[in-house]
Design an enzyme around this catalytic site. Structure first.
Site, PDB file in Angstrom:
ATOM      1  N   ASP A  68       0.891  -1.159   0.000  1.00 58.87           N
ATOM      2  CA  ASP A  68       0.000   0.000   0.000  1.00 58.87           C
ATOM      3  C   ASP A  68       0.926   1.204   0.000  1.00 58.87           C
ATOM      4  O   ASP A  68       1.533   1.539   1.019  1.00 58.87           O
ATOM      5  CB  ASP A  68      -0.893  -0.001   1.246  1.00 58.87           C
ATOM      6  CG  ASP A  68      -1.891   1.156   1.255  1.00 58.87           C
ATOM      7  OD1 ASP A  68      -1.636   2.157   0.554  1.00 58.87           O
ATOM      8  OD2 ASP A  68      -2.903   1.069   1.960  1.00 58.87           O
ATOM      9  N   HIS A  69       1.042   1.869  -1.159  1.00 58.79           N
ATOM     10  CA  HIS A  69       2.101   2.879  -1.289  1.00 58.79           C
ATOM     11  C   HIS A  69       1.911   4.066  -0.347  1.00 58.79           C
ATOM     12  O   HIS A  69       2.875   4.767  -0.043  1.00 58.79           O
ATOM     13  CB  HIS A  69       2.218   3.355  -2.745  1.00 58.79           C
ATOM     14  CG  HIS A  69       1.100   4.231  -3.204  1.00 58.79           C
ATOM     15  ND1 HIS A  69      -0.030   3.742  -3.811  1.00 58.79           N
ATOM     16  CD2 HIS A  69       0.942   5.573  -3.146  1.00 58.79           C
ATOM     17  CE1 HIS A  69      -0.833   4.733  -4.124  1.00 58.79           C
ATOM     18  NE2 HIS A  69      -0.276   5.857  -3.731  1.00 58.79           N
ATOM     19  N   HIS A  98      -5.993   2.667   1.553  1.00 58.19           N
ATOM     20  CA  HIS A  98      -5.230   3.833   1.997  1.00 58.19           C
ATOM     21  C   HIS A  98      -5.840   4.520   3.221  1.00 58.19           C
ATOM     22  O   HIS A  98      -5.164   4.774   4.218  1.00 58.19           O
ATOM     23  CB  HIS A  98      -5.137   4.864   0.869  1.00 58.19           C
ATOM     24  CG  HIS A  98      -4.504   4.351  -0.372  1.00 58.19           C
ATOM     25  ND1 HIS A  98      -3.581   3.332  -0.383  1.00 58.19           N
ATOM     26  CD2 HIS A  98      -4.646   4.717  -1.672  1.00 58.19           C
ATOM     27  CE1 HIS A  98      -3.187   3.104  -1.629  1.00 58.19           C
ATOM     28  NE2 HIS A  98      -3.818   3.929  -2.416  1.00 58.19           N
TER      29      HIS A  98
END
Length: 512
Positions: free
Chosen positions: A200-201, A263
């Protein structure tokens, strides 16, 4: 008589800046000709090399369904780096990286692709006289994740004697709770959990990591970080762009799946978690899982009271006329997919009981911003309500994740003059001006962590399960509701219905 040799004094500023060693690694990117690899992964790998962070011996293999010559792939890699690198590309660094790159074409369920891949990996090992660690990065459409994992298992590439093998899985990890569990079963039937890095960037962004630093290293914050002092929390992830050319993906996903399920709930977990015993991977993720499990999932019947969805209509963005979602190329004229989602959630534990968390995300909003705003309860004092005074406004701590990473704290201050008049003022900290450096891209940190085997910033299987548990009833309710989706003009703040989530409790959204 022996003479003493002078030793150079230790420099305390060097401590913590030394590079952590990374075992020689071969990184294999499935989907290496795709948009994510083109815009993010290849530039991130270049910047790691530019900063001297890649292992001394590093190889890169691209695997993709597109038939092309090796030289063409190398040319595309060079173009990606030159166009999207955050640092000015240096030809010698690019050349060194590309000299260790190979391309393997073929469809992902073809055993011959994996035989060829195995030959490439073995050739790297034989040439160097060592066994490289192997990291398989799945940068493909989600339907190929189980296909690739199964093929890696069948071709005996899921493990390697004398070296570590890891798999990095991009989002979305599942389409709903049932599909996420099915994908988890498929991945864990081939790899051990310690080998799996669900990316999950957002978790690689400096401000997200700094949430824990601000909370746990500053005495002034942690004592008030609870239901006794905090009135509510707003988490916003607004975008000023539309869906562009992503209609095929986005119309099947929507804002809830695309941003909220991963996110935004991860940001919420970071805000709410208890202090971990240490900042090791499992200790941090254990605390996050406790928070996620404490978020009360709504029933399908409760969804209309706690969740709002909307679609952007035609409007103006940056002074230009832009089309509505239903007019975008590739979007069905009767689509019910949401481009905006707002939720009211609560965490049912001792620290947070009764504190509402408001989450909102959307396309084609007034500006691009991702932030976490923590609003404290107002001061119970009327003496400051003088004429010309704004009064004592509740203190707000705002952590900005993008575009301008930093933190601001609003305080009440006296306006100069004879009378006691109060107005809010801001104390601000910005990463760029404080550290005089550009924050690395999130993918740089995460790719390096995957090569090191540090899973702290990656999502564990029980986290994935807990996140979908919260979102699943909302998806079900919206799929059952075939009424019109609320519209909002492009360039605005979202549908009016979202204001009611806060207005019924006497609150308002922070302006975009």
């Amino acid at each position: 008589m022996a003479t003493a040799t002078a030793t150079a004094p230790e420099n305390p500023l060097v401590e913590g800046l030394e590079r952590l060693p990374v075992h020689p690694t071969t990184l294999v990117i499935f989907g290496a000709t795709g948009d994510l690899a083109h815009r993010k992964l290849l530039p991130a790998i270049y910047n790691l090399g530019h900063e001297g962070q890649l292992p001394e011996r590093f190889n890169l293999v691209g695997v993709s369904r597109r038939e092309k010559e090796h030289e063409d792939f190398i040319g595309e890699m060079r173009e990606s780096i030159e166009r999207f690198s955050r640092t000015s590309p240096k030809p010698e660094v690019i050349d060194a990286l590309l000299s260790r790159a190979r391309y393997v074409p073929g469809v992902f369920d073809d055993p011959q692709v994996y035989q060829q891949l195995e030959q490439v990996l073995a050739a790297y090992d034989d040439e160097a006289g060592i066994t490289f660690n192997r990291v398989f990065y799945l940068s493909t459409a989600p339907e190929f994740f189980p296909v690739i994992v199964k093929a890696l298992g069948e071709s005996k590439l899921a493990s390697c004697e004398g070296a570590e093998t890891r798999v990095v899985v991009e989002k979305p990890f599942g389409y709903d709770l049932a599909s996420a569990r099915k994908l988890n079963d498929a991945v864990l039937s081939v790899f051990d959990e310690r080998q799996v890095f669900r990316i999950d960037h957002y978790l690689g962004k400096e401000t997200v990591q700094n949430i824990m630093a601000f909370r746990f290293s500053n005495t002034m914050f942690e004592p008030v970080w609870n239901r006794n002092y905090i009135d509510h929390v707003q988490i916003t992830a607004a975008e000023d762009i539309g869906i562009g050319s992503r209609a095929g993906y986005y119309d099947n996903a929507g804002a809830l799946r695309d941003l909220v399920q991963n996110h935004m709930l991860q940001l919420m977990a970071n805000v709410c978690m208890e202090p971990p015993i240490s900042f090791s991977a499992d200790q941090v993720r254990d605390e996050k899982v406790k928070v996620i499990q404490a978020i009360r999932a709504p029933t399908v019947e409760e969804v209309p009271q706690m969740a709002v969805r909307g679609q952007y209509a035609a409007g103006r963005e940056a002074g230009e006329e832009v089309p509505g979602y239903l007019q975008e190329e590739g979007v069905p004229a009767d689509s019910k997919t949401e481009t905006y989602a707002a939720l009211r959630l609560e965490v049912s534990n001792w620290r947070w009981a009764g504190v509402p968390f408001y989450l909102r995300t959307g396309k084609r909003l007034a500006r691009k911003v991702t932030e976490i705003a923590v609003e404290l309860k107002p001061v119970p004092h009327l003496a400051f309500q003088a004429q010309g005074s704004l009064g004592v406004q509740p203190n707000q701590l705002v952590l900005t994740v993008q575009p301008d990473e930093g933190v601001s704290l609003s305080l009440g201050a006296k306006i100069p003059g004879a009378r006691m008049r109060i107005r809010p003022v801001n104390m601000e900290f910005h990463y760029g001006t404080t550290f005089l450096s550009q924050s690395p891209e999130a993918y740089e940190r995460l790719i390096m962590d995957a090569m090191r085997g540090d899973a702290t910033l990656f999502t564990r299987n029980d986290e994935v399960d807990g996140l979908w548990r919260v979102i699943d009833p909302i998806l079900t309710a919206w799929e059952q509701d075939r009424g019109d989706v609320a519209q909002y003009p492009a360039g605005g703040a979202g549908p009016a219905l979202a204001d009611e989530l806060l207005a019924r409790e006497g609150r308002t959204w922070r302006p975009l």
